[in-house]
Scaffold this motif. Structure first.
Motif, PDB file in Angstrom:
ATOM      1  N   VAL A  78       0.739  -1.192   0.156  1.00 58.30           N
ATOM      2  CA  VAL A  78       0.053  -0.127   0.177  1.00 58.30           C
ATOM      3  C   VAL A  78       0.803   1.411   0.094  1.00 58.30           C
ATOM      4  O   VAL A  78       0.723   2.237  -0.686  1.00 58.30           O
ATOM      5  N   GLY A  79       1.992   1.160   0.947  1.00 54.04           N
ATOM      6  CA  GLY A  79       2.886   2.438   0.851  1.00 54.04           C
ATOM      7  C   GLY A  79       3.371   2.861  -0.516  1.00 54.04           C
ATOM      8  O   GLY A  79       3.699   3.779  -0.847  1.00 54.04           O
ATOM      9  N   LYS A  86      -0.723   5.589  -7.545  1.00 53.76           N
ATOM     10  CA  LYS A  86      -1.654   4.636  -7.841  1.00 53.76           C
ATOM     11  C   LYS A  86      -3.076   4.929  -7.147  1.00 53.76           C
ATOM     12  O   LYS A  86      -4.020   4.535  -7.565  1.00 53.76           O
ATOM     13  N   ILE A  87      -2.527   5.108  -5.970  1.00 47.85           N
ATOM     14  CA  ILE A  87      -3.957   5.394  -4.865  1.00 47.85           C
ATOM     15  C   ILE A  87      -3.551   6.352  -4.230  1.00 47.85           C
ATOM     16  O   ILE A  87      -2.068   6.890  -4.251  1.00 47.85           O
ATOM     17  N   HIS A  88      -4.460   6.858  -3.503  1.00 49.77           N
ATOM     18  CA  HIS A  88      -4.109   8.200  -2.709  1.00 49.77           C
ATOM     19  C   HIS A  88      -4.860   7.948  -1.193  1.00 49.77           C
ATOM     20  O   HIS A  88      -5.976   7.451  -1.178  1.00 49.77           O
ATOM     21  N   ASN A  89      -4.385   8.672  -0.383  1.00 48.69           N
ATOM     22  CA  ASN A  89      -4.907   8.585   1.180  1.00 48.69           C
ATOM     23  C   ASN A  89      -6.174   9.074   1.166  1.00 48.69           C
ATOM     24  O   ASN A  89      -7.169   8.731   1.905  1.00 48.69           O
ATOM     25  N   THR A  90      -6.725  10.062   0.197  1.00 53.92           N
ATOM     26  CA  THR A  90      -8.157  10.620   0.260  1.00 53.92           C
ATOM     27  C   THR A  90      -8.929   9.972  -0.630  1.00 53.92           C
ATOM     28  O   THR A  90     -10.261  10.049  -0.438  1.00 53.92           O
ATOM     29  N   ASP A  91      -8.524   8.861  -1.267  1.00 54.60           N
ATOM     30  CA  ASP A  91      -9.545   7.766  -1.874  1.00 54.60           C
ATOM     31  C   ASP A  91     -10.540   7.215  -0.895  1.00 54.60           C
ATOM     32  O   ASP A  91     -10.219   6.889   0.195  1.00 54.60           O
ATOM     33  N   VAL A 120      -8.556   5.842   2.590  1.00 52.95           N
ATOM     34  CA  VAL A 120      -7.500   5.146   2.418  1.00 52.95           C
ATOM     35  C   VAL A 120      -6.542   5.101   3.424  1.00 52.95           C
ATOM     36  O   VAL A 120      -6.112   4.187   4.307  1.00 52.95           O
ATOM     37  N   GLN A 121      -6.625   6.503   3.980  1.00 51.20           N
ATOM     38  CA  GLN A 121      -5.811   6.780   4.932  1.00 51.20           C
ATOM     39  C   GLN A 121      -6.058   6.218   6.404  1.00 51.20           C
ATOM     40  O   GLN A 121      -5.542   5.435   7.096  1.00 51.20           O
ATOM     41  N   THR A 143      -6.466  -1.488  -3.886  1.00 52.08           N
ATOM     42  CA  THR A 143      -5.052  -1.198  -4.310  1.00 52.08           C
ATOM     43  C   THR A 143      -4.972  -1.839  -5.867  1.00 52.08           C
ATOM     44  O   THR A 143      -4.519  -1.525  -6.683  1.00 52.08           O
ATOM     45  N   SER A 144      -5.196  -3.388  -5.849  1.00 51.35           N
ATOM     46  CA  SER A 144      -5.118  -4.007  -7.160  1.00 51.35           C
ATOM     47  C   SER A 144      -6.299  -4.607  -7.755  1.00 51.35           C
ATOM     48  O   SER A 144      -6.128  -5.550  -8.784  1.00 51.35           O
ATOM     49  N   GLY A 145      -7.482  -4.089  -7.248  1.00 56.33           N
ATOM     50  CA  GLY A 145      -8.726  -4.750  -8.066  1.00 56.33           C
ATOM     51  C   GLY A 145      -9.270  -6.166  -7.230  1.00 56.33           C
ATOM     52  O   GLY A 145     -10.642  -6.098  -7.143  1.00 56.33           O
TER      53      GLY A 145
END
Length: 395
Positions: A78-79, A86-91, A120-121, A143-145
């Motif tokens: 995730v980090g 690819k992802i964001h803490n605000t997702d 996500v955070q 993260t990966s579907g």
């Protein structure tokens, strides 16, 4: 600079040479006659973060059920996805059936509700601080579907790290016959988290997390221990795994140790045994900076190149760990892989090694690298170099 004799090697004192160095170092189990403490665990390891030196170990490569130590790799994946954008803490993640807290009875969870929107955070904190199995699934899917794809990424990092005794089948760590790891591998994963995802690692020091009005403490009780500076990492427990703990701590000299205990019989015992190891390590060893990145160790002639010489050193800082009070006795020598260096040479290409010695024994090795590129030379220069080498080979 280190000097080299006609026989390719020469031992010199390092007095005043100690500077800074890194991952190119090879320093395995240390044989200094310092007896480690008795540790009540099926397997354990104590590793220096900077040098990679193993200070103490028992069955460090024995395969064990990792339990929630698995979530260290989950948080690493995730980090890295966060770092790569690819992802964001605000997702905002919608919690589906597979990540619903009700699917994980009698196990650690974040208490996620079906169809709830969670950032996500928050999910990341749910994984690291309160060891949420539900949060692990939710993050894996986001993260990966799919969880399967996420686990595949976890195992790709296993291969990348060179781990020999680790395989993951889940993002949460509940027992599976095909899911295993070792104390050594977990220490290496811990070091990668600290080094590669520093923002992620900060979360490991947080002592509590509140979600859905439910306040839960971090299960790593050493975070509250005022006799040492523990700032991570992760606990794990299942009936088959026993009690596991990866812990990391620093001392006032900026030495950092990583301890791993696995298969401890009691909840409190994993903290007691980890503390024994960490305190023993800090009391008996110190970590020294040796070779500084991009600082010349030696300059050597190069044949068949567009340059007549090349500077040798390391491109990353390196460290070694020695018993306290032994710094002044440390010696070093360097050896070239070939007597005569020949172009082409790439920047960073390993051309030899620096060997550190204490009490007559080799204790660590650092790869010696070319600090600049040297391309092939022209026809006339190469012809002259051929003549020079031909003459030298006669003597």
């Amino acid at each position: 600079m280190l000097k080299q004799s006609a026989k390719l090697t020469k031992t010199v004192l390092l007095s005043g040479m100690l500077a800074a160095s890194s991952a190119a170092i090879a320093q395995e189990e240390m044989q200094y006659g310092i007896t480690p403490p008795q540790v009540n665990a099926q397997t354990y390891i104590l590793m220096d973060y900077y040098s990679g030196a193993v200070l103490a170990a028992l069955n460090p490569d024995q395969r064990q059920y990792p339990a929630s130590l698995t979530k260290m790799m989950t948080s690493y994946v995730v980090g890295q996805a966060l770092r790569q954008g690819k992802i964001h803490n605000t997702d905002m993640v919608t919690i589906g059936e597979s990540a619903w807290g009700r699917n994980f009875p009698d196990s650690s969870k974040m208490f996620l509700n079906l169809n709830q929107q969670v950032s996500v955070q928050d999910l990341n904190k749910g994984v690291i601080i309160v060891s949420g199995n539900d949060a692990s699934v939710a993050l894996a899917e986001h993260t990966s579907g799919t969880v399967l794809n996420f686990v595949d990424t976890m195992n790709q990092y296993v291969q990348q790290f060179g781990l020999k005794n680790t395989n993951f089948t889940t993002p949460h760590g509940l027992d599976d016959p095909n899911q295993y790891s070792s104390a050594r591998d977990m220490a290496i994963i811990g070091a990668h988290i600290i080094r590669d995802t520093p923002e992620e690692y900060k979360i490991y020091a947080e002592k509590e997390f509140t979600f859905n009005k439910i306040k839960q403490p971090n299960r790593n009780g050493l975070l509250w221990d005022k006799t040492m500076n523990v700032d991570g990492m992760k606990t794990g427990h299942t009936s088959q795994a026993g009690y596991n703990l990866v812990a990391s701590a620093t001392n006032p000299s900026n030495m950092r140790l990583i301890s791993v205990v696995m298969g401890v019989p009691t909840y409190k015992g994993r903290e007691v045994e980890s503390k024994k190891l960490l305190q023993w390590g800090f009391a008996n060893f110190e970590t020294l900076k040796t070779l500084e990145a991009n600082k010349e160790v030696s300059e050597q002639p190069v044949y068949y190149g567009d340059e007549g010489s090349v500077k040798l050193g390391v491109l990353q800082d390196s460290f070694i760990t020695v018993p306290k009070g032994k710094k002044a006795e440390l010696k070093a020598r360097y050896e070239l892989d070939n007597k005569y260096l020949q172009a082409p040479l790439a920047k960073g290409q390993v051309v030899g090694k620096v060997i550190y010695q204490l009490d007559g024994k080799d204790v660590a090795v650092v790869n010696l690298q070319a600090m600049q590129e040297v391309k092939e030379g022209g026809f006339f220069g190469n012809a002259w170099d051929w003549l020079v080498l031909t003459v030298k080979s006669l003597f």
